[in-house]
Design a protein around this motif. Structure first.
Motif: not given
Lengths: 82, 82
Positions: B11-29, B35-44
Motif C-alpha cells: 500500500m505504498a503511497g497511500i494517502t489520508a484521503e485514500s485510507l479514509r475512502e477505503a475505511h468508509e467503503a468497508d463501514i458502508a457494508i 463486522v465492526f471496523f474500529k480503527q485503521a493505521w497506515a505506514d505510507p
C-alpha cells in the motif's frame, strides 16, 4: 510526536497476564524516552503482538522495548489513521 | 465476537484521503457481515495498513475487504489486549 505500530513475532502462547506484565514494564520506564504506549493486542496462536504508541522516533520505542527485554521485530511509523 | 487485526501490504503511497475512502467503503457494508471496523493505521512509506475490528470470524472480515476491493494479506485474531 508520531504514532507508531510495533510488531513482535515469536510470542506464541503469550497469556493475558504476560501481555499485561510486559505492557506495564514498558509503561514504567516510557517517560524516560518520552514514549507513550497506548494499546497492545496479542494473537497467542500465531505469536504476534502489536503495540501502538506515540513517540519521538522508532529508536525511542525500541530502546524502551529493549530495556524491558522484548525488542520489537518491526516498528512502523503510522502517521495516517482513521 | 472476536477482535481482529488485519494487515494489508503493498500500500505504498497511500494517502489520508485514500485510507479514509477505503475505511468508509468497508463501514458502508460491514453490517451485512456483522463486522465492526474500529480503527485503521497506515505506514505510507512501507506500504502497510493495519485495521482493527470486532467480527464473528476472520472470513467475515475478509469478505468485507474483498467486496470493497482491498483483501487483507493477514488476518489475526487478537483475543488479548491491554
Amino acid at each position: 510526536m508520531t504514532e507508531f505500530m510495533d510488531v513482535h513475532h515469536n510470542m506464541a502462547g503469550i497469556t493475558a497476564e504476560s501481555l499485561r506484565e510486559a505492557h506495564e514494564a514498558d509503561i514504567a520506564i516510557q517517560g524516560e524516552e518520552n514514549v507513550f504506549f497506548k494499546q497492545a493486542w496479542a494473537d497467542p496462536e500465531n505469536g504476534i503482538v502489536y503495540c501502538l504508541s506515540d513517540a519521538p522516533s522508532s529508536d525511542s520505542v525500541q530502546r524502551v522495548h529493549e530495556r524491558t527485554g522484548h525488542p520489537a521485530d518491526e516498528i512502523h511509523a503510522v502517521p495516517l489513521s482513521v
